[in-house]
Design a protein around this motif. Structure first.
Motif, PDB file in Angstrom:
ATOM      1  N   GLU A   1       0.764  -1.361   0.010  1.00  0.00           N
ATOM      2  CA  GLU A   1      -0.092   0.035   0.045  1.00  0.00           C
ATOM      3  C   GLU A   1       0.842   1.329   0.015  1.00  0.00           C
ATOM      4  O   GLU A   1       0.550   2.285  -0.775  1.00  0.00           O
ATOM      5  CB  GLU A   1      -0.967  -0.064   1.237  1.00  0.00           C
ATOM      6  N   ILE A   2       1.816   1.054   0.740  1.00  0.00           N
ATOM      7  CA  ILE A   2       2.801   2.338   0.844  1.00  0.00           C
ATOM      8  C   ILE A   2       3.437   2.596  -0.605  1.00  0.00           C
ATOM      9  O   ILE A   2       3.516   3.795  -1.050  1.00  0.00           O
ATOM     10  CB  ILE A   2       3.828   2.342   1.970  1.00  0.00           C
ATOM     11  N   LYS A   3       4.025   1.410  -0.986  1.00  0.00           N
ATOM     12  CA  LYS A   3       4.571   1.781  -2.485  1.00  0.00           C
ATOM     13  C   LYS A   3       3.678   2.202  -3.484  1.00  0.00           C
ATOM     14  O   LYS A   3       4.088   2.846  -4.307  1.00  0.00           O
ATOM     15  CB  LYS A   3       5.053   0.442  -2.823  1.00  0.00           C
ATOM     16  N   ARG A   4       2.310   1.907  -3.307  1.00  0.00           N
ATOM     17  CA  ARG A   4       1.358   2.200  -4.323  1.00  0.00           C
ATOM     18  C   ARG A   4       1.183   3.568  -4.267  1.00  0.00           C
ATOM     19  O   ARG A   4       1.101   4.524  -5.079  1.00  0.00           O
ATOM     20  CB  ARG A   4       0.125   1.688  -4.163  1.00  0.00           C
ATOM     21  N   ARG A   5       1.225   4.050  -2.788  1.00  0.00           N
ATOM     22  CA  ARG A   5       0.894   5.579  -2.703  1.00  0.00           C
ATOM     23  C   ARG A   5       2.307   6.286  -2.967  1.00  0.00           C
ATOM     24  O   ARG A   5       2.269   7.528  -3.275  1.00  0.00           O
ATOM     25  CB  ARG A   5       0.425   5.903  -1.320  1.00  0.00           C
ATOM     26  N   TYR A   6       3.377   5.571  -2.565  1.00  0.00           N
ATOM     27  CA  TYR A   6       4.866   6.508  -2.812  1.00  0.00           C
ATOM     28  C   TYR A   6       5.602   5.615  -3.829  1.00  0.00           C
ATOM     29  O   TYR A   6       6.527   4.679  -3.287  1.00  0.00           O
ATOM     30  CB  TYR A   6       5.525   6.698  -1.365  1.00  0.00           C
ATOM     31  N   PRO A   7       5.512   5.978  -4.720  1.00  0.00           N
ATOM     32  CA  PRO A   7       6.487   4.817  -5.816  1.00  0.00           C
ATOM     33  C   PRO A   7       7.903   5.130  -5.795  1.00  0.00           C
ATOM     34  O   PRO A   7       8.548   3.986  -6.027  1.00  0.00           O
ATOM     35  CB  PRO A   7       6.060   5.467  -7.120  1.00  0.00           C
ATOM     36  N   ASN A   8       8.411   6.150  -5.142  1.00  0.00           N
ATOM     37  CA  ASN A   8       9.695   6.222  -4.851  1.00  0.00           C
ATOM     38  C   ASN A   8      10.130   5.844  -3.586  1.00  0.00           C
ATOM     39  O   ASN A   8      10.408   6.577  -2.570  1.00  0.00           O
ATOM     40  CB  ASN A   8      10.504   7.472  -5.267  1.00  0.00           C
ATOM     41  N   SER A   9       9.895   4.346  -3.363  1.00  0.00           N
ATOM     42  CA  SER A   9      10.107   4.027  -1.959  1.00  0.00           C
ATOM     43  C   SER A   9      10.986   2.754  -1.834  1.00  0.00           C
ATOM     44  O   SER A   9      11.329   1.963  -2.992  1.00  0.00           O
ATOM     45  CB  SER A   9       8.567   3.384  -1.447  1.00  0.00           C
ATOM     46  N   GLU A  10      11.900   2.621  -0.852  1.00  0.00           N
ATOM     47  CA  GLU A  10      12.766   1.543  -0.674  1.00  0.00           C
ATOM     48  C   GLU A  10      12.176   0.850   0.797  1.00  0.00           C
ATOM     49  O   GLU A  10      12.100   1.438   1.630  1.00  0.00           O
ATOM     50  CB  GLU A  10      14.079   1.915  -0.348  1.00  0.00           C
ATOM     51  N   SER A  11      11.957  -0.534   0.389  1.00  0.00           N
ATOM     52  CA  SER A  11      11.660  -1.298   1.644  1.00  0.00           C
ATOM     53  C   SER A  11      12.706  -2.433   2.296  1.00  0.00           C
ATOM     54  O   SER A  11      13.251  -2.756   1.324  1.00  0.00           O
ATOM     55  CB  SER A  11      10.086  -2.081   1.299  1.00  0.00           C
ATOM     56  N   PHE A  12      12.621  -2.421   3.340  1.00  0.00           N
ATOM     57  CA  PHE A  12      13.601  -3.568   4.037  1.00  0.00           C
ATOM     58  C   PHE A  12      12.792  -4.584   4.962  1.00  0.00           C
ATOM     59  O   PHE A  12      12.094  -4.188   5.842  1.00  0.00           O
ATOM     60  CB  PHE A  12      14.566  -2.782   4.821  1.00  0.00           C
ATOM     61  N   GLU A  13      13.219  -5.876   4.691  1.00  0.00           N
ATOM     62  CA  GLU A  13      12.650  -6.828   5.557  1.00  0.00           C
ATOM     63  C   GLU A  13      13.642  -6.924   7.040  1.00  0.00           C
ATOM     64  O   GLU A  13      14.568  -7.261   7.071  1.00  0.00           O
ATOM     65  CB  GLU A  13      12.717  -8.158   5.184  1.00  0.00           C
ATOM     66  N   THR A  14      12.813  -6.153   8.226  1.00  0.00           N
ATOM     67  CA  THR A  14      13.615  -5.971   9.339  1.00  0.00           C
ATOM     68  C   THR A  14      12.803  -6.735  10.578  1.00  0.00           C
ATOM     69  O   THR A  14      13.403  -6.695  11.561  1.00  0.00           O
ATOM     70  CB  THR A  14      13.658  -4.450   9.558  1.00  0.00           C
ATOM     71  N   ILE A  15      12.030  -7.660  10.193  1.00  0.00           N
ATOM     72  CA  ILE A  15      11.497  -8.366  11.215  1.00  0.00           C
ATOM     73  C   ILE A  15      12.372  -9.649  11.405  1.00  0.00           C
ATOM     74  O   ILE A  15      12.807 -10.169  10.575  1.00  0.00           O
ATOM     75  CB  ILE A  15       9.926  -8.997  10.774  1.00  0.00           C
ATOM     76  N   CYS A  16      12.570  -9.735  12.766  1.00  0.00           N
ATOM     77  CA  CYS A  16      13.623 -10.911  13.342  1.00  0.00           C
ATOM     78  C   CYS A  16      12.964 -12.128  12.857  1.00  0.00           C
ATOM     79  O   CYS A  16      11.801 -12.382  12.879  1.00  0.00           O
ATOM     80  CB  CYS A  16      13.616 -10.571  14.992  1.00  0.00           C
ATOM     81  N   SER A  17      13.798 -12.865  12.148  1.00  0.00           N
ATOM     82  CA  SER A  17      13.570 -14.277  11.776  1.00  0.00           C
ATOM     83  C   SER A  17      12.812 -15.140  13.080  1.00  0.00           C
ATOM     84  O   SER A  17      12.070 -15.727  12.533  1.00  0.00           O
ATOM     85  CB  SER A  17      14.770 -14.907  11.354  1.00  0.00           C
ATOM     86  N   SER A  18      13.334 -14.988  14.210  1.00  0.00           N
ATOM     87  CA  SER A  18      12.808 -15.531  15.184  1.00  0.00           C
ATOM     88  C   SER A  18      11.243 -15.320  15.546  1.00  0.00           C
ATOM     89  O   SER A  18      10.498 -16.108  15.905  1.00  0.00           O
ATOM     90  CB  SER A  18      13.685 -15.542  16.556  1.00  0.00           C
ATOM     91  N   THR A  19      10.980 -14.215  15.361  1.00  0.00           N
ATOM     92  CA  THR A  19       9.618 -13.669  15.453  1.00  0.00           C
ATOM     93  C   THR A  19       8.624 -14.103  14.466  1.00  0.00           C
ATOM     94  O   THR A  19       7.512 -14.684  14.868  1.00  0.00           O
ATOM     95  CB  THR A  19       9.581 -11.989  15.481  1.00  0.00           C
ATOM     96  N   TYR A  20       9.259 -14.129  12.910  1.00  0.00           N
ATOM     97  CA  TYR A  20       8.027 -14.604  12.153  1.00  0.00           C
ATOM     98  C   TYR A  20       8.020 -16.217  12.370  1.00  0.00           C
ATOM     99  O   TYR A  20       7.161 -16.899  11.898  1.00  0.00           O
ATOM    100  CB  TYR A  20       8.367 -14.224  10.736  1.00  0.00           C
ATOM    101  N   LYS A  21       9.071 -16.716  12.493  1.00  0.00           N
ATOM    102  CA  LYS A  21       8.995 -18.322  12.855  1.00  0.00           C
ATOM    103  C   LYS A  21       8.095 -18.492  14.075  1.00  0.00           C
ATOM    104  O   LYS A  21       7.464 -19.565  13.972  1.00  0.00           O
ATOM    105  CB  LYS A  21      10.704 -18.753  13.143  1.00  0.00           C
ATOM    106  N   ARG A  22       8.346 -17.844  15.035  1.00  0.00           N
ATOM    107  CA  ARG A  22       7.243 -18.122  16.339  1.00  0.00           C
ATOM    108  C   ARG A  22       5.960 -17.857  15.820  1.00  0.00           C
ATOM    109  O   ARG A  22       5.042 -18.577  16.330  1.00  0.00           O
ATOM    110  CB  ARG A  22       7.879 -17.040  17.377  1.00  0.00           C
ATOM    111  N   GLN A  23       5.751 -16.868  14.999  1.00  0.00           N
ATOM    112  CA  GLN A  23       4.189 -16.628  14.469  1.00  0.00           C
ATOM    113  C   GLN A  23       3.832 -17.663  13.845  1.00  0.00           C
ATOM    114  O   GLN A  23       2.654 -18.289  13.983  1.00  0.00           O
ATOM    115  CB  GLN A  23       4.179 -15.177  13.921  1.00  0.00           C
ATOM    116  N   ASP A  24       4.722 -18.265  12.757  1.00  0.00           N
ATOM    117  CA  ASP A  24       4.257 -19.158  11.746  1.00  0.00           C
ATOM    118  C   ASP A  24       3.933 -20.520  12.527  1.00  0.00           C
ATOM    119  O   ASP A  24       3.105 -21.206  12.286  1.00  0.00           O
ATOM    120  CB  ASP A  24       5.259 -19.476  10.694  1.00  0.00           C
ATOM    121  N   GLU A  25       4.893 -20.883  13.560  1.00  0.00           N
ATOM    122  CA  GLU A  25       4.853 -21.922  14.415  1.00  0.00           C
ATOM    123  C   GLU A  25       3.325 -22.150  15.131  1.00  0.00           C
ATOM    124  O   GLU A  25       2.548 -22.948  15.338  1.00  0.00           O
ATOM    125  CB  GLU A  25       5.914 -22.297  15.212  1.00  0.00           C
TER     126      GLU A  25
END
Length: 443
Positions: A176-200
């Motif tokens: 949604e942010i990139k749709r509104r702001y085309p000149n955007s740079e995004s970075f995956e900054t969520i800790c891997s243990s966090t999303y592994k915990r969430q997926d589990e």
């Protein structure tokens, strides 16, 4: 009742590292110096209470920081806050989580290039507040999709996430942010243990009748786990300690899943699991529990270690072609038993955190075990000396050297026997955090 524990439950790397740094700072401080944390080290009331009892306090507006050490918590702080602490004469120990440091460096780099920063996270959370400090006044926080519509016009945008954020929300926000702001740079900054915990947790919800989430109510990642469990349609109970569990509400469920936030210590998870697991068992399971209790006694009392030492002595004699002698087996058994028992009291706080059941077992009969430990050490020494001075000095001298110069175990022994057990404030091993308990086999 069947209980399944998430493999990822318990302290994450960043929290474990912060605890290690704090305890190291407490152990290494100069006489008369104080050690503080800049804000709650982690969002867990029980751990914070534990630290308070050991004279590790949180900095406030009137704290005199001269001749002190201030530990920056895992969430990190703004550059201006760090400079303020240093200006007051305090030594700074940075326990910022490496994952958070990475986000800080990304924001700092792109802010220097004129980018505005959008942080997908919880507004007011300590980590988010710290990250905003690197945005050079051009930082914005997005808590939900609706917040994106309220953002001002921006030319260049850097998109990051709070390290404990919901990964699915972050992905939708990026689109949604990139749709509104085309000149955007995004970075995956969520800790891997966090999303592994969430997926589990999502997968675990599919195989259990109800979920228990253990952790502080002020912990963002813990409350997020609760939300995820509830979104799966699974009955969910959020508790901070085992005392909050209402077993009557659990009696209608056959299988229970247990997970915990990144700031929840292992010993707290164990207590919850033990309480739930022993509820509503059938006759066959009662026999299993009785058998398990016998083995637990042999293990907890170190009897099995003593028997193992005797067996090892006997086996070594056979392998060497020497006639086994019962007296040598007895010496080995008494010595190993005494060292194991007395070592428990030398590391009492660590055992209490990592093995609460064993600590409780010793607490009930601590004087008896101290006496048995001393008697075991004395008898093994006397028997060893009686059968040869060389045996005594080779085997026992290094042990007594450590005993009186290193671990200061004798102080603990006399404290227990005299009834004035004043534990040293900071003798806590780095095993405080330990690994997560792992998947438990159903009963």
């Amino acid at each position: 009742m069947k209980v399944f524990v998430a493999k990822t439950a318990g302290f994450c790397m960043g929290v474990r590292r912060a605890m290690d740094i704090l305890l190291d700072a407490a152990n290494e401080k100069n006489i008369g110096a104080k050690v503080y944390t800049d804000g709650p080290l982690i969002h867990n009331p029980q751990v914070l209470e534990y630290l308070e009892k050991r004279d590790l306090h949180i900095v406030n507006d009137v704290t005199d920081l001269s001749n002190s050490t201030v530990v920056i918590r895992a969430h990190g702080v703004t550059p201006s806050r760090r400079a303020e602490i240093e200006s007051k004469g305090a030594k700074v120990c940075d326990a910022t989580c490496p994952h958070v440091m990475r986000v800080q460096s990304i924001i700092k780099k792109y802010a220097a290039q004129g980018y505005s920063t959008i942080i997908v996270g919880d507004n007011g959370h300590a980590e988010v507040v710290g990250l905003l400090g690197y945005a050079e006044g051009r930082g914005h926080v997005v808590e939900n999709m609706e917040n994106i519509e309220l953002l001002p016009p921006m030319d260049k945008v850097c998109i990051v996430a709070q390290t404990t954020q919901d990964r699915h929300l972050f992905k939708r926000a990026i689109d949604e942010i990139k749709r509104r702001y085309p000149n955007s740079e995004s970075f995956e900054t969520i800790c891997s243990s966090t999303y592994k915990r969430q997926d589990e947790v999502v997968n675990l919800c599919k195989s259990v009748d109800a979920m228990i989430v253990v952790g502080g109510r002020g912990s963002a990642n813990t409350t997020r786990l609760v939300t995820i469990c509830e979104s799966q349609g699974t009955p969910t109970f959020h508790v901070e300690t085992d005392s909050e569990i209402d077993l009557n509400k659990l009696k209608v469920f056959n299988t229970i899943g247990v997970t915990a936030g990144a700031s929840t210590p292992n010993w707290m998870i164990k207590r919850v699991v033990d309480k739930v697991r022993t509820y509503k068992v059938n006759k066959y399971q009662k026999i299993l529990f009785a058998t398990k209790s016998i083995f637990n006694f042999l293990i907890g009392s170190c009897t099995y270690v003593a028997l193992g030492a005797a067996s090892m002595s006997y086996s070594c004699a056979l392998l060497l072609g020497v006639q086994p002698r019962l007296i040598f087996c007895i010496i080995a058994a008494l010595f190993i038993f005494s060292m194991q028992v007395l070592n428990h009291f030398a590391n009492k706080e660590s055992v209490a955190l990592n093995e609460p059941a064993r600590a409780k077992f010793y607490e009930k009969k601590q004087v008896l075990f101290v006496i048995l430990g001393i008697l075991g050490a004395a008898l093994s020494s006397i028997l060893g000396l009686y059968h040869g001075k060389s045996i005594f000095f080779v085997f026992f001298s290094p042990v007594f050297l450590v005993f009186f110069t290193g671990c200061k175990l004798y102080q603990r022994v006399f404290q227990v026997l005299s009834g004035t057990e004043a534990l040293s404030k900071y003798r806590v091993q780095k095993k405080f955090s330990t690994a997560s308990p792992g998947q438990q086999a159903p009963l």
